[in-house]
Motif scaffolding. Structure first.
Motif, PDB file in Angstrom:
ATOM      1  N   GLN A  52     -63.338 118.411  68.378  1.00 43.13           N
ATOM      2  CA  GLN A  52     -63.572 117.962  69.744  1.00 43.13           C
ATOM      3  C   GLN A  52     -65.047 118.000  70.134  1.00 43.13           C
ATOM      4  N   GLU A  53     -65.850 118.782  69.411  1.00 46.84           N
ATOM      5  CA  GLU A  53     -67.281 118.840  69.718  1.00 46.84           C
ATOM      6  C   GLU A  53     -67.967 117.504  69.448  1.00 46.84           C
ATOM      7  N   LEU A  54     -67.411 116.707  68.555  1.00 51.80           N
ATOM      8  CA  LEU A  54     -68.006 115.416  68.222  1.00 51.80           C
ATOM      9  C   LEU A  54     -67.449 114.270  69.068  1.00 51.80           C
ATOM     10  N   CYS A  55     -66.393 114.544  69.830  1.00 52.95           N
ATOM     11  CA  CYS A  55     -65.741 113.492  70.593  1.00 52.95           C
ATOM     12  C   CYS A  55     -66.568 113.123  71.825  1.00 52.95           C
ATOM     13  N   LYS A  56     -66.807 111.837  72.005  1.00 51.00           N
ATOM     14  CA  LYS A  56     -67.572 111.335  73.150  1.00 51.00           C
ATOM     15  C   LYS A  56     -66.669 110.681  74.205  1.00 51.00           C
ATOM     16  N   GLY A  57     -65.373 110.692  73.954  1.00 50.67           N
ATOM     17  CA  GLY A  57     -64.448 110.102  74.916  1.00 50.67           C
ATOM     18  C   GLY A  57     -64.573 108.595  75.032  1.00 50.67           C
ATOM     19  N   CYS A  58     -64.949 107.930  73.950  1.00 56.21           N
ATOM     20  CA  CYS A  58     -65.180 106.479  73.999  1.00 56.21           C
ATOM     21  C   CYS A  58     -63.899 105.678  74.182  1.00 56.21           C
ATOM     22  N   GLY A  59     -62.758 106.240  73.732  1.00 53.12           N
ATOM     23  CA  GLY A  59     -61.476 105.588  73.954  1.00 53.12           C
ATOM     24  C   GLY A  59     -61.037 104.612  72.895  1.00 53.12           C
ATOM     25  N   TYR A  60     -61.838 104.389  71.851  1.00 54.20           N
ATOM     26  CA  TYR A  60     -61.438 103.446  70.813  1.00 54.20           C
ATOM     27  C   TYR A  60     -60.138 103.886  70.131  1.00 54.20           C
ATOM     28  N   CYS A  61     -59.972 105.192  69.936  1.00 53.38           N
ATOM     29  CA  CYS A  61     -58.756 105.690  69.287  1.00 53.38           C
ATOM     30  C   CYS A  61     -57.533 105.419  70.162  1.00 53.38           C
ATOM     31  N   ILE A  62     -57.707 105.536  71.487  1.00 54.63           N
ATOM     32  CA  ILE A  62     -56.596 105.307  72.411  1.00 54.63           C
ATOM     33  C   ILE A  62     -56.143 103.848  72.356  1.00 54.63           C
ATOM     34  N   LYS A  63     -57.110 102.944  72.379  1.00 52.51           N
ATOM     35  CA  LYS A  63     -56.795 101.512  72.388  1.00 52.51           C
ATOM     36  C   LYS A  63     -56.058 101.080  71.128  1.00 52.51           C
ATOM     37  N   ASN A  64     -56.293 101.767  70.041  1.00 54.37           N
ATOM     38  CA  ASN A  64     -55.750 101.329  68.760  1.00 54.37           C
ATOM     39  C   ASN A  64     -54.609 102.190  68.234  1.00 54.37           C
ATOM     40  N   CYS A  65     -54.229 103.234  68.961  1.00 57.82           N
ATOM     41  CA  CYS A  65     -53.096 104.064  68.520  1.00 57.82           C
ATOM     42  C   CYS A  65     -51.791 103.296  68.750  1.00 57.82           C
ATOM     43  N   PRO A  66     -51.019 103.014  67.708  1.00 54.36           N
ATOM     44  CA  PRO A  66     -49.785 102.225  67.870  1.00 54.36           C
ATOM     45  C   PRO A  66     -48.643 102.997  68.512  1.00 54.36           C
ATOM     46  N   HIS A  67     -48.834 104.299  68.739  1.00 54.21           N
ATOM     47  CA  HIS A  67     -47.748 105.127  69.270  1.00 54.21           C
ATOM     48  C   HIS A  67     -48.081 105.727  70.634  1.00 54.21           C
ATOM     49  N   ASP A  68     -49.200 105.297  71.228  1.00 47.81           N
ATOM     50  CA  ASP A  68     -49.610 105.808  72.551  1.00 47.81           C
ATOM     51  C   ASP A  68     -49.627 107.338  72.570  1.00 47.81           C
ATOM     52  N   ALA A  69     -50.169 107.924  71.497  1.00 48.94           N
ATOM     53  CA  ALA A  69     -50.141 109.381  71.347  1.00 48.94           C
ATOM     54  C   ALA A  69     -51.435 110.051  71.807  1.00 48.94           C
ATOM     55  N   ILE A  70     -52.429 109.268  72.280  1.00 49.22           N
ATOM     56  CA  ILE A  70     -53.738 109.821  72.612  1.00 49.22           C
ATOM     57  C   ILE A  70     -54.090 109.502  74.060  1.00 49.22           C
ATOM     58  N   VAL A  71     -54.613 110.509  74.773  1.00 50.61           N
ATOM     59  CA  VAL A  71     -55.082 110.317  76.140  1.00 50.61           C
ATOM     60  C   VAL A  71     -56.434 111.009  76.286  1.00 50.61           C
ATOM     61  N   ILE A  72     -57.189 110.654  77.311  1.00 55.04           N
ATOM     62  CA  ILE A  72     -58.447 111.339  77.619  1.00 55.04           C
ATOM     63  C   ILE A  72     -58.168 112.461  78.592  1.00 55.04           C
ATOM     64  N   SER A  73     -58.592 113.672  78.238  1.00 55.95           N
ATOM     65  CA  SER A  73     -58.367 114.839  79.086  1.00 55.95           C
ATOM     66  C   SER A  73     -59.360 114.860  80.239  1.00 55.95           C
ATOM     67  N   GLY A  74     -59.166 115.819  81.143  1.00 58.26           N
ATOM     68  CA  GLY A  74     -60.084 115.982  82.269  1.00 58.26           C
ATOM     69  C   GLY A  74     -61.493 116.316  81.836  1.00 58.26           C
ATOM     70  N   GLY A  76     -62.923 114.859  79.352  1.00 57.78           N
ATOM     71  CA  GLY A  76     -63.464 113.680  78.683  1.00 57.78           C
ATOM     72  C   GLY A  76     -63.274 113.679  77.183  1.00 57.78           C
ATOM     73  N   ILE A  77     -62.270 114.413  76.707  1.00 55.44           N
ATOM     74  CA  ILE A  77     -61.997 114.523  75.273  1.00 55.44           C
ATOM     75  C   ILE A  77     -60.694 113.801  74.945  1.00 55.44           C
ATOM     76  N   ALA A  78     -60.671 113.109  73.833  1.00 52.06           N
ATOM     77  CA  ALA A  78     -59.440 112.458  73.390  1.00 52.06           C
ATOM     78  C   ALA A  78     -58.464 113.503  72.863  1.00 52.06           C
ATOM     79  N   VAL A  79     -57.316 113.628  73.507  1.00 49.63           N
ATOM     80  CA  VAL A  79     -56.313 114.633  73.140  1.00 49.63           C
ATOM     81  C   VAL A  79     -55.097 113.930  72.546  1.00 49.63           C
ATOM     82  N   THR A  80     -54.620 114.431  71.415  1.00 47.23           N
ATOM     83  CA  THR A  80     -53.488 113.822  70.717  1.00 47.23           C
ATOM     84  C   THR A  80     -52.222 114.624  70.980  1.00 47.23           C
ATOM     85  N   ASP A  81     -51.176 113.922  71.400  1.00 45.72           N
ATOM     86  CA  ASP A  81     -49.858 114.533  71.624  1.00 45.72           C
ATOM     87  C   ASP A  81     -49.161 114.660  70.273  1.00 45.72           C
TER      88      ASP A  81
END
Length: 304
Positions: A52-74, A76-81
């Motif tokens: 998570q230290e390297l995560c910039k919250g850019c959201g590219y992973c969210i847009k491309n996750c086929p299972h909607d398993a990733i959200v941006i936390s409060g 600003g970090i991409a969190v995976t369910d």
């Protein structure tokens, strides 16, 4: 034959045996040592690791996750369910910061041997070979392991197995003809401590060690020295007496505890359990080395 998971293939290794080696790390272990510096090796299933230290919250992973398993936390970090994630690996391809990883990959024996064979010249020139490590090698699919070891033996590669010893005795019997050296961990003879800090009894571990000794296996004892788990003179002396009386005068490595793997626990979403454990002093380690040497152990080394 079931293909086990391999989490890393380390080339040009100068540890875990003589010379230059290729070390193959298998995934899965029945112990749960508090200080394990490869926690990603403990489970027998693939795992997701996230820095998570390297995560910039850019959201590219969210847009491309086929299972909607990733959200941006409060924060600003991409969190995976973990309940939605199926470890498909799609998000890895779209993370520009390379902070997402899935550990655990299957290899056929042919694929693994192609990688190992590439460095055969280094093994020959340096007196090295191949080390099978983990996790715990001896709890993997034995048909796979026996065939792998047979292939290694056919090429005259020196084979080491790094083991905690907690595995069926029959597994050791099957691999004994192919293995040059067993790098065998002993933590403590105190069974209550062993259950507390390693999660299992040491009875099977000692029984397997005695089996190897009785069958003239070449054994290199490795003792992870961890304060306060086994860093007292009584514990070390008990190990010395046991080895001398039951196993023999063997090579011994005293391995000082380190916490370099602690950051991996956060990447796995786990809490590091060894916060209260400490590195033994250099003076302590030198004293333990001298204790072994005073009892006739002639090949004792601090470190791997």
């Amino acid at each position: 034959m079931r293909k086990p998971l391999i989490l890393n293939i380390q080339k040009y290794s100068i540890h875990d045996g003589d010379g230059i080696r290729t070390t193959v790390f298998f995934k899965g272990c029945m112990l749960n040592c508090w200080w394990c510096h490869n926690p990603e090796s403990q489970k027998y299933t693939p795992e997701f690791m996230f820095n998570q230290e390297l995560c910039k919250g850019c959201g590219y992973c969210i847009k491309n996750c086929p299972h909607d398993a990733i959200v941006i936390s409060g924060e600003g970090i991409a969190v995976t369910d973990a309940h939605k994630c199926c470890l498909c690996g799609t998000c890895l391809d779209y993370c520009p910061y390379n902070n997402r990883e899935i550990v655990g990959k299957e290899y056929t024996i042919e694929e693994l041997m192609k990688i190992i064979d590439k460095d055969s010249r280094f093994y020959e020139d340096s007196g090295g070979g191949v080390t099978l490590s983990g996790g715990e090698v001896m709890t993997q699919d034995m048909d796979y392991l026996e065939e792998l070891c047979r292939c290694l033996k056919e090429r005259d590669y020196h084979v080491n197995i790094d083991t905690c010893g907690y595995a069926p005795t029959g597994n050791f019997e099957r691999l004994l003809p192919y293995v040059n050296t067993f790098l065998y961990d002993i933590k403590t003879l105190d069974n209550r401590k062993h259950i507390k800090y390693m999660g299992q009894s040491n009875e099977l571990i000692l029984s397997n060690l005695e089996y190897l000794a009785d069958h003239c296996a070449n054994i290199n004892i490795r003792i992870p020295v961890v304060e306060p788990v086994n860093s007292d003179e009584d514990t070390i002396n008990a190990i010395i007496v046991y080895l001398k009386e039951r196993i023999g005068i063997v090579k011994v490595n005293l391995l000082p505890y380190h916490n370099t793997g602690s950051s991996k626990y956060e990447k796995l979403g786990r809490q590091y359990p060894a916060e209260e454990l400490h590195v033994p002093s250099k003076e302590h380690l030198e004293k333990f080395k001298a204790m072994f040497e005073a009892q006739g152990f002639i090949n004792v080394k601090i470190g791997g």
